[in-house]
Scaffold this active site. Structure first.
Site, short mmCIF file in Angstrom:
data_model
loop_
_atom_site.label_atom_id
_atom_site.label_comp_id
_atom_site.label_asym_id
_atom_site.label_seq_id
_atom_site.Cartn_x
_atom_site.Cartn_y
_atom_site.Cartn_z
N ASP A 343 0.83 -1.20 0.00
CA ASP A 343 0.00 0.00 0.00
C ASP A 343 0.87 1.26 0.00
O ASP A 343 1.86 1.34 0.75
CB ASP A 343 -0.90 -0.03 1.24
CG ASP A 343 -1.83 1.16 1.33
OD1 ASP A 343 -2.69 1.30 0.45
OD2 ASP A 343 -1.68 1.95 2.28
N GLU A 380 1.77 -0.48 -5.02
CA GLU A 380 0.84 0.60 -5.35
C GLU A 380 1.73 1.84 -5.51
O GLU A 380 2.18 2.42 -4.53
CB GLU A 380 -0.18 0.82 -4.24
CG GLU A 380 -1.19 1.90 -4.60
CD GLU A 380 -2.16 2.22 -3.47
OE1 GLU A 380 -3.34 2.47 -3.75
OE2 GLU A 380 -1.72 2.22 -2.29
#
Length: 702
Positions: A343, A380
């Site tokens: 993330d 990401e």
């Protein structure tokens, strides 16, 4: 210390709490500390403090005899409290072990967990004891149920399925009620059957690290559903266990069941920030041990926030690099995990909060690790700042969520962009990945994800509808690139409903037929809606849960999804591991050719026609460069993909005989399940009418 307990020196590594030699060896990193106490908590809540007397490399350690697995514990850290330097040692706050492999309890009293009095930057340390108000660490025994044999799915064969452990089975009728929304729920045979029949090879689980609610949610009586608020990077989230205290065993059992079904387990890891928030947040773990060693700080002691979550971890700190790599190895080995999605991964390449560096200490440590280098590593590639948007900029061993793919395909099918950028996305995004030794499968292509509209909502709403989140519709992105097909939200208009279903099929088929690694979001294949909410992070209810009661539209979408994924799985040319480069193949034609509606190749000037909404893509399968699991080259038929995003029907002339003698319609987005409306084969050079806003895939036998 109890009379029958003996404190021995132990050793500093590995960190954590490890049963050995008739007791438990404790080791925790706290370089600024003057003293560290292990606090053993009994079942009735009483506390026994044992001071660790050994410090090596900033690690405090000792072996306490008589302690056994199941013992609840925490730490109290004595040392400097100087917010102007970021130091916040406060022995009144009981701290979770950063290396705890099991967590029990939750944050029940936010005020008791605050480490300061009054102003977080100016006030002194809070004297309130947080014991009884904060989570506790638990000593665990190593091992557990076998996690099975890892499937080791080649990346080019992968179909990734993003799901939420709780929300995926919370309403599944075949799963026993006490297992719904748990690790064991995901291991249920009925759930595994759905995944295998769909064609999923890899599940990507939203965060399963133990997490607690953010202070803002606690004060408002709301909860974090997604889990992007980590407390521990080693402990599975306890609320996802069907039996309290058995989360480690149940997670391993889940992994084994998925592995037995030849499905990989990828977990979403949130190393960019923690649940402690900014200086005004609670002291639960990292802040109390060594805040400057874990978090980015600015002059004056405040935290630097490039995540939008109150704090940002310090990716340049050796202490944090060690924590991250130790955590990843633990999940890859002890817990059987096959890969990781990072993330806001750009933060891990910004030590000190500076410019992104793909060769940063953190990113290098991960990719050079002998265990982690064999895992699927997915970034990401952005954070909450403009400087952090790094799609295409990660190093050679990283796959990336391709946000450019999502935006381009959404724009194309709503008629807002031409075919020039679409061609790059269909063919593996060579403009982003071909120049730095990467492969097409390192582009993780997606149309939807957890943070945004579902596929159904993407074709049903122009605007977000997030009032249920309690933030006056201010949360969530306004850049949805969606189109409601003429009516906002639910409608009974049959023409609008038909168009929405066709647009969803167009988007889904484009995703699956593009070169690269496709990722779909759980429930999209069953026509799931969130009522236009594009940020349901705090809604642990039917808004976020997958609805397993299939209506007609859901059944049709599921049938279409299975058909398209099945074609991809059986067709090596549609998932090639090498970029197209114009090479001449066995057929005598280039490996990839782009066509206009008249059956002629696209000229250079055609690519700059901004009004062009049709594109034909011919892939030569005679030399696809795909390989078997044994490494042998495999051939395939050739393929012709026709996409028409314009509103009106268009006459399309099929390519001449040099590209194939006959064309077999295979997938047609104008029908509910994708069965071609055209009957029989078509000859080279034949003319077909392609409906407005539709997609047609044709097989060209070699």
């Amino acid at each position: 210390m109890a009379a029958d307990s003996i404190l021995l020196a132990g050793r500093p590594f590995p960190l954590g709490a490890h049963p050995e030699a008739g007791g438990v060896r404790f080791a925790v990193s706290a370089p600024p500390a003057d003293a560290v106490e292990v606090c053993l908590i009994s079942e009735d809540g009483t506390e026994e403090r044992v001071e660790l007397t050994e410090r090596t490399f900033g690690v405090w350690h000792g072996l306490i005899s008589g302690v056994t697995p199941g013992q609840r514990y925490g730490y109290r850290v004595h040392g400097p409290y100087d917010p102007s330097r970021g130091l916040r040692c406060n022995p009144a706050k009981l701290l979770v072990d950063p290396y705890a492999t099991r967590i029990t309890g939750t944050l029940s009293d936010l005020d008791a967990a605050l480490g300061y009095v009054g102003d977080p930057m100016l006030g002194g340390p809070s004297p309130v004891d947080s014991l009884g108000s904060v989570p506790l660490s638990v000593v665990t025994s190593p091992g557990g149920p076998d996690t099975g044999v890892k499937p080791e799915v080649p990346f080019e064969e992968a179909v990734v399925y993003e799901l939420h452990v709780r929300g995926f089975t919370r309403q599944h009728p075949a799963v026993p009620e006490h297992q719904r929304g748990t690790y064991l729920g995901l291991a249920h045979p009925a759930v595994l059957e759905h995944l295998t029949r769909l064609g999923v090879t890899s599940v990507e689980l939203l965060p399963v690290h133990a997490f607690v609610d953010e202070p803002s949610l606690i004060r408002e009586g709301r909860h974090n559903y997604w889990g992007y608020s980590p407390l521990s990077y080693f402990a599975p989230h306890p609320a996802y266990a069907s039996e309290p205290g058995r989360e480690v065993e149940e997670f391993r059992t889940m992994v084994a069941a998925l592995h037995n079904a030849e499905i990989e387990v990828i977990i979403d890891v949130v190393f960019n920030h923690t649940c402690e928030g900014g200086p005004e947040g609670p002291t639960l773990s990292y802040r109390g041990f060594d805040a400057p060693g874990y978090y980015l700080h600015i002059d004056g002691g405040g935290t630097l926030d490039i995540t939008g979550c109150g704090n940002t971890t310090e990716a340049g700190s050796p202490q944090f690099v060690r924590l991250v790599t130790d955590s990843l190895r633990y999940w890859a080995t002890e817990m059987g995990v096959d890969g990781f999605r990072f993330d806001l991964a750009s933060t891990l390449g910004r030590p000190g909060g500076g410019r992104f560096d793909r060769a940063s200490a953190m990113l290098t440590a991960i990719t050079q690790d002998p265990v982690l280098s064999r895992c699927k590593l997915i970034a990401e590639p952005w954070d909450a700042t403009g400087d952090g948007y790094r799609v295409g900029d990660f190093g050679v061993q990283w796959a990336e969520w391709n946000g450019r793919y999502r935006d381009t395909v959404r724009d194309f099918w709503r008629g807002m962009t031409s075919v020039r950028d679409l061609a790059y996305r269909l063919s593996g995004s060579s403009d982003l990945y071909a120049d730095d030794l990467r492969r097409p499968w390192q582009s993780v292509n997606f149309i939807t994800a957890h943070d945004g509209f579902t596929l159904r909502d993407l074709v049903s709403y122009n605007e977000k509808h997030n009032l249920a989140n309690g933030e006056d519709n201010r949360d969530g992105t306004n850049d949805n690139r969606s189109w409601n097909c003429g009516v906002e939200g639910e409608t009974d208009d049959p023409e609008v409903l038909a168009l929405r279903a066709r647009q969803a099929r167009n988007l889904f088929a484009t995703l699956m037929l593009s070169t690269g690694t496709p990722m779909l979001t759980a429930g999209d294949e069953q026509w799931r809606t969130q009522g236009g909410n594009n940020n349901a992070y705090c809604l642990d209810d039917e808004t976020s849960w997958v609805d397993w009661k299939l209506a007609g539209e859901g059944e049709a979408m599921l049938a279409f999804a299975r058909r398209v994924i099945g074609v991809r799985r059986a067709s090596p040319a549609l998932r090639q591991p090498q970029f197209f480069d114009g090479r001449t193949t066995a057929s005598g034609a280039p490996d990839l050719v782009w066509f206009r509606p008249d059956g002629e190749e696209m000229a250079e000037t055609d690519w700059f026609d901004e009004g062009r909404r049709f594109l034909g893509m011919w892939i030569d399968g005679s030399n696809s460069l795909s390989r078997s699991r044994d490494g042998e080259l495999v051939s395939d038929d050739s393929w012709l993909l026709l996409v028409q995003a314009g509103a009106d029907p268009i006459e399309v002339t099929l390519p001449g005989p040099e590209y194939g003698g006959r064309y077999e319609p295979t997938i047609d987005s104008t029908t509910a399940d994708g069965t071609p409306a055209l009957e029989g084969d078509l000859a080279a050079g034949a003319t077909v009418v392609l409906e407005g806003r539709s997609l047609l895939l044709l097989r060209v036998p070699n």
